[in-house]
Design a protein around this motif. Structure first.
Motif, PDB file in Angstrom:
ATOM      1  N   VAL A 138       0.835  -1.210   0.000  1.00 61.82           N
ATOM      2  CA  VAL A 138       0.000   0.000   0.000  1.00 61.82           C
ATOM      3  C   VAL A 138       0.866   1.255   0.000  1.00 61.82           C
ATOM      4  CG1 VAL A 138      -1.706   1.299   1.322  1.00 61.82           C
ATOM      5  CG2 VAL A 138      -1.913  -1.183   1.123  1.00 61.82           C
ATOM      6  N   ILE A 139       1.997   1.223   0.715  1.00 62.88           N
ATOM      7  CA  ILE A 139       2.917   2.372   0.720  1.00 62.88           C
ATOM      8  C   ILE A 139       3.446   2.634  -0.686  1.00 62.88           C
ATOM      9  CG2 ILE A 139       5.206   3.123   1.484  1.00 62.88           C
ATOM     10  CD1 ILE A 139       3.134   3.575   3.579  1.00 62.88           C
ATOM     11  N   GLU A 140       3.748   1.580  -1.432  1.00 58.66           N
ATOM     12  CA  GLU A 140       4.237   1.750  -2.806  1.00 58.66           C
ATOM     13  C   GLU A 140       3.164   2.386  -3.685  1.00 58.66           C
ATOM     14  OE1 GLU A 140       7.231   1.305  -3.916  1.00 58.66           O
ATOM     15  OE2 GLU A 140       7.962   0.645  -1.943  1.00 58.66           O
ATOM     16  N   VAL A 141       1.917   1.948  -3.512  1.00 63.57           N
ATOM     17  CA  VAL A 141       0.819   2.541  -4.296  1.00 63.57           C
ATOM     18  C   VAL A 141       0.654   4.014  -3.946  1.00 63.57           C
ATOM     19  CG1 VAL A 141      -1.662   2.462  -4.717  1.00 63.57           C
ATOM     20  CG2 VAL A 141      -0.356   0.329  -4.539  1.00 63.57           C
ATOM     21  N   MET A 142       0.722   4.341  -2.677  1.00 63.49           N
ATOM     22  CA  MET A 142       0.581   5.738  -2.249  1.00 63.49           C
ATOM     23  C   MET A 142       1.691   6.604  -2.825  1.00 63.49           C
ATOM     24  SD  MET A 142      -0.428   4.969   1.730  1.00 63.49           S
ATOM     25  CE  MET A 142      -0.124   6.653   2.254  1.00 63.49           C
ATOM     26  N   GLY A 143       2.914   6.072  -2.886  1.00 64.82           N
ATOM     27  CA  GLY A 143       4.015   6.829  -3.473  1.00 64.82           C
ATOM     28  C   GLY A 143       3.834   7.075  -4.951  1.00 64.82           C
ATOM     29  N   ASN A 144       3.269   6.080  -5.669  1.00 62.97           N
ATOM     30  CA  ASN A 144       3.032   6.261  -7.111  1.00 62.97           C
ATOM     31  C   ASN A 144       1.928   7.279  -7.382  1.00 62.97           C
ATOM     32  OD1 ASN A 144       4.992   4.354  -7.752  1.00 62.97           O
ATOM     33  ND2 ASN A 144       3.533   2.646  -7.703  1.00 62.97           N
ATOM     34  N   LEU A 145       0.958   7.361  -6.478  1.00 64.40           N
ATOM     35  CA  LEU A 145      -0.143   8.316  -6.662  1.00 64.40           C
ATOM     36  C   LEU A 145       0.264   9.747  -6.340  1.00 64.40           C
ATOM     37  CD1 LEU A 145      -3.147   6.292  -5.178  1.00 64.40           C
ATOM     38  CD2 LEU A 145      -2.633   6.729  -7.593  1.00 64.40           C
ATOM     39  N   ASN A 146       1.326   9.916  -5.563  1.00 65.86           N
ATOM     40  CA  ASN A 146       1.782  11.259  -5.180  1.00 65.86           C
ATOM     41  C   ASN A 146       3.271  11.406  -5.477  1.00 65.86           C
ATOM     42  OD1 ASN A 146      -0.524  12.739  -3.454  1.00 65.86           O
ATOM     43  ND2 ASN A 146      -0.592  10.547  -3.019  1.00 65.86           N
ATOM     44  N   PRO A 147       3.617  11.495  -6.752  1.00 66.78           N
ATOM     45  CA  PRO A 147       5.051  11.607  -7.093  1.00 66.78           C
ATOM     46  C   PRO A 147       5.678  12.902  -6.613  1.00 66.78           C
ATOM     47  CG  PRO A 147       3.672  11.949  -9.038  1.00 66.78           C
ATOM     48  CD  PRO A 147       2.758  11.499  -7.941  1.00 66.78           C
ATOM     49  N   THR A 148       4.856  13.919  -6.345  1.00 67.41           N
ATOM     50  CA  THR A 148       5.423  15.190  -5.887  1.00 67.41           C
ATOM     51  C   THR A 148       6.086  15.058  -4.525  1.00 67.41           C
ATOM     52  OG1 THR A 148       3.245  15.795  -4.992  1.00 67.41           O
ATOM     53  CG2 THR A 148       3.773  16.548  -7.214  1.00 67.41           C
ATOM     54  N   LEU A 149       5.643  14.104  -3.736  1.00 66.23           N
ATOM     55  CA  LEU A 149       6.238  13.909  -2.419  1.00 66.23           C
ATOM     56  C   LEU A 149       7.644  13.340  -2.492  1.00 66.23           C
ATOM     57  CD1 LEU A 149       3.246  12.498  -0.310  1.00 66.23           C
ATOM     58  CD2 LEU A 149       4.201  14.798  -0.267  1.00 66.23           C
ATOM     59  N   ARG A 150       8.014  12.793  -3.647  1.00 65.43           N
ATOM     60  CA  ARG A 150       9.343  12.189  -3.759  1.00 65.43           C
ATOM     61  C   ARG A 150      10.449  13.227  -3.619  1.00 65.43           C
ATOM     62  NH1 ARG A 150       8.909   6.952  -5.576  1.00 65.43           N
ATOM     63  NH2 ARG A 150       6.899   6.392  -6.487  1.00 65.43           N
ATOM     64  N   ASP A 151      10.149  14.500  -3.862  1.00 69.47           N
ATOM     65  CA  ASP A 151      11.158  15.553  -3.762  1.00 69.47           C
ATOM     66  C   ASP A 151      11.474  15.918  -2.317  1.00 69.47           C
ATOM     67  OD1 ASP A 151      11.180  15.625  -6.520  1.00 69.47           O
ATOM     68  OD2 ASP A 151       9.654  17.205  -6.627  1.00 69.47           O
ATOM     69  N   THR A 152      10.631  15.520  -1.392  1.00 66.67           N
ATOM     70  CA  THR A 152      10.864  15.849   0.005  1.00 66.67           C
ATOM     71  C   THR A 152      11.896  14.900   0.608  1.00 66.67           C
ATOM     72  OG1 THR A 152       9.036  14.423   0.725  1.00 66.67           O
ATOM     73  CG2 THR A 152       8.516  16.727   0.245  1.00 66.67           C
ATOM     74  N   ALA A 153      12.596  15.407   1.636  1.00 65.04           N
ATOM     75  CA  ALA A 153      13.663  14.620   2.244  1.00 65.04           C
ATOM     76  C   ALA A 153      13.116  13.406   2.982  1.00 65.04           C
ATOM     77  CB  ALA A 153      14.474  15.506   3.195  1.00 65.04           C
ATOM     78  N   ASP A 154      11.998  13.557   3.643  1.00 63.96           N
ATOM     79  CA  ASP A 154      11.409  12.465   4.435  1.00 63.96           C
ATOM     80  C   ASP A 154      10.195  11.884   3.714  1.00 63.96           C
ATOM     81  OD1 ASP A 154      10.052  14.803   4.700  1.00 63.96           O
ATOM     82  OD2 ASP A 154       9.666  14.605   6.850  1.00 63.96           O
ATOM     83  N   PHE A 155      10.416  11.531   2.442  1.00 60.05           N
ATOM     84  CA  PHE A 155       9.320  11.040   1.593  1.00 60.05           C
ATOM     85  C   PHE A 155       8.638   9.812   2.197  1.00 60.05           C
ATOM     86  CE2 PHE A 155       8.459   7.975  -1.979  1.00 60.05           C
ATOM     87  CZ  PHE A 155       7.244   8.521  -2.345  1.00 60.05           C
ATOM     88  N   LYS A 156       9.403   8.791   2.525  1.00 58.69           N
ATOM     89  CA  LYS A 156       8.834   7.562   3.071  1.00 58.69           C
ATOM     90  C   LYS A 156       8.171   7.799   4.422  1.00 58.69           C
ATOM     91  CE  LYS A 156       9.779   4.157   0.162  1.00 58.69           C
ATOM     92  NZ  LYS A 156       8.765   3.187  -0.340  1.00 58.69           N
ATOM     93  N   HIS A 157       8.789   8.651   5.212  1.00 59.48           N
ATOM     94  CA  HIS A 157       8.230   8.939   6.532  1.00 59.48           C
ATOM     95  C   HIS A 157       6.842   9.558   6.421  1.00 59.48           C
ATOM     96  CE1 HIS A 157       9.228  10.416  10.873  1.00 59.48           C
ATOM     97  NE2 HIS A 157       8.107   9.728  10.802  1.00 59.48           N
ATOM     98  N   LYS A 158       6.678  10.455   5.466  1.00 56.28           N
ATOM     99  CA  LYS A 158       5.368  11.082   5.256  1.00 56.28           C
ATOM    100  C   LYS A 158       4.327  10.056   4.825  1.00 56.28           C
ATOM    101  CE  LYS A 158       6.661  15.869   4.186  1.00 56.28           C
ATOM    102  NZ  LYS A 158       5.819  16.450   5.254  1.00 56.28           N
ATOM    103  N   LEU A 159       4.737   9.133   3.958  1.00 56.69           N
ATOM    104  CA  LEU A 159       3.787   8.116   3.489  1.00 56.69           C
ATOM    105  C   LEU A 159       3.297   7.250   4.651  1.00 56.69           C
ATOM    106  CD1 LEU A 159       5.399   6.967   0.111  1.00 56.69           C
ATOM    107  CD2 LEU A 159       3.478   8.518   0.452  1.00 56.69           C
ATOM    108  N   TRP A 160       4.202   6.854   5.526  1.00 58.97           N
ATOM    109  CA  TRP A 160       3.790   6.038   6.666  1.00 58.97           C
ATOM    110  C   TRP A 160       2.903   6.826   7.628  1.00 58.97           C
ATOM    111  CZ3 TRP A 160       3.983   0.951   7.405  1.00 58.97           C
ATOM    112  CH2 TRP A 160       4.840   0.202   6.608  1.00 58.97           C
ATOM    113  N   ASP A 161       3.200   8.103   7.810  1.00 60.82           N
ATOM    114  CA  ASP A 161       2.325   8.932   8.654  1.00 60.82           C
ATOM    115  C   ASP A 161       0.928   9.011   8.051  1.00 60.82           C
ATOM    116  OD1 ASP A 161       4.321   9.328  10.448  1.00 60.82           O
ATOM    117  OD2 ASP A 161       4.836  11.355   9.774  1.00 60.82           O
ATOM    118  N   HIS A 162       0.868   9.174   6.727  1.00 62.79           N
ATOM    119  CA  HIS A 162      -0.438   9.240   6.063  1.00 62.79           C
ATOM    120  C   HIS A 162      -1.185   7.914   6.174  1.00 62.79           C
ATOM    121  CE1 HIS A 162       1.003  12.772   3.316  1.00 62.79           C
ATOM    122  NE2 HIS A 162       0.881  13.105   4.586  1.00 62.79           N
ATOM    123  N   LEU A 163      -0.440   6.816   6.121  1.00 65.91           N
ATOM    124  CA  LEU A 163      -1.080   5.505   6.258  1.00 65.91           C
ATOM    125  C   LEU A 163      -1.758   5.367   7.630  1.00 65.91           C
ATOM    126  CD1 LEU A 163      -1.570   2.637   5.132  1.00 65.91           C
ATOM    127  CD2 LEU A 163       0.622   1.969   6.164  1.00 65.91           C
TER     128      LEU A 163
END
Length: 211
Positions: A32-57
């Motif tokens: 699910v984290i991988e799907v969320m990252g693909n839906l929001n590619p703009t977040l990839r530019d942030t330093a804590d990209f993965k951390h944000k995805l887990w917080d959103h989860l």
């Protein structure tokens, strides 16, 4: 909770909470984290990209999802973060056209023992008061008003000499009249009547007499 991910991702999160096998739940959470990252590619530019995805989860699961996350599990308090309360000044300004800084300046000036420096600073304050008064009232105050206000605002602790006040050069200049105002008054920049207009009238009169 987070509409930018869409309804399907929210349904995936609901499905995660229904999985009883913890290993399978952790595996599906990674998917699910991988799907969320693909839906929001703009977040990839942030330093804590993965951390944000887990917080959103965890936010989408209302903080009820039990998985082995690589980051600390956030608290529901992150959704209700309020800034610290700021204390605003409640004191009244006795003379609004001068501003509060003049009061503070005169209050500090009362503690200066050097009379020469005190006189010089008082002169600068007087010039500033004259300029601010012109901005507020569109007219320059006379020296008696400035002297009286300085005495009253300083509790008679700061007294400026009238002769010294008369010698102060005011750096505040009134705005010059625009060209339209000059044309409407019939005067040029030198203060004399427009010669071009008079010469034109004389030429027309000479032609009519010649005919």
């Amino acid at each position: 909770m987070l509409p930018e991910y869409g309804r399907h991702v929210h349904q995936m999160v609901e499905y995660l909470m229904s999985i009883h096998d913890r290993d399978l739940r952790n595996q599906q959470a990674q998917a699910v984290i991988e799907v969320m990252g693909n839906l929001n590619p703009t977040l990839r530019d942030t330093a804590d990209f993965k951390h944000k995805l887990w917080d959103h989860l965890f936010i989408m699961s209302d903080f009820k999802l039990d998985v082995d996350a690589p980051y600390p599990i956030p608290s529901p308090k992150i959704l209700d973060v309020r800034p610290d309360r700021m204390e605003y000044p409640h004191g009244k300004i006795t003379r609004k056209h001068y501003g509060k800084n003049i009061e503070h300046s005169l209050e500090a000036l009362k503690t200066i023992d050097d009379e020469e420096a005190k006189t010089q600073i008082a002169g600068n304050i007087a010039k500033y008061m004259r300029a601010k008064s012109f901005e507020y009232n569109q007219e320059h105050p006379n020296n008696e008003v400035i002297m009286k206000d300085i005495r009253s605002m300083s509790d008679n602790m700061v007294i400026i000499d009238e002769v010294a006040l008369n010698n102060l050069r005011n750096d505040y200049k009134q705005p010059r009249l625009n060209n339209r105002a000059h044309k409407g008054s019939g005067y040029t920049n030198n203060g004399k009547a427009g010669n071009n207009k008079q010469q034109g009238n004389k030429r027309r009169q000479g032609k009519s007499q010649h005919k």
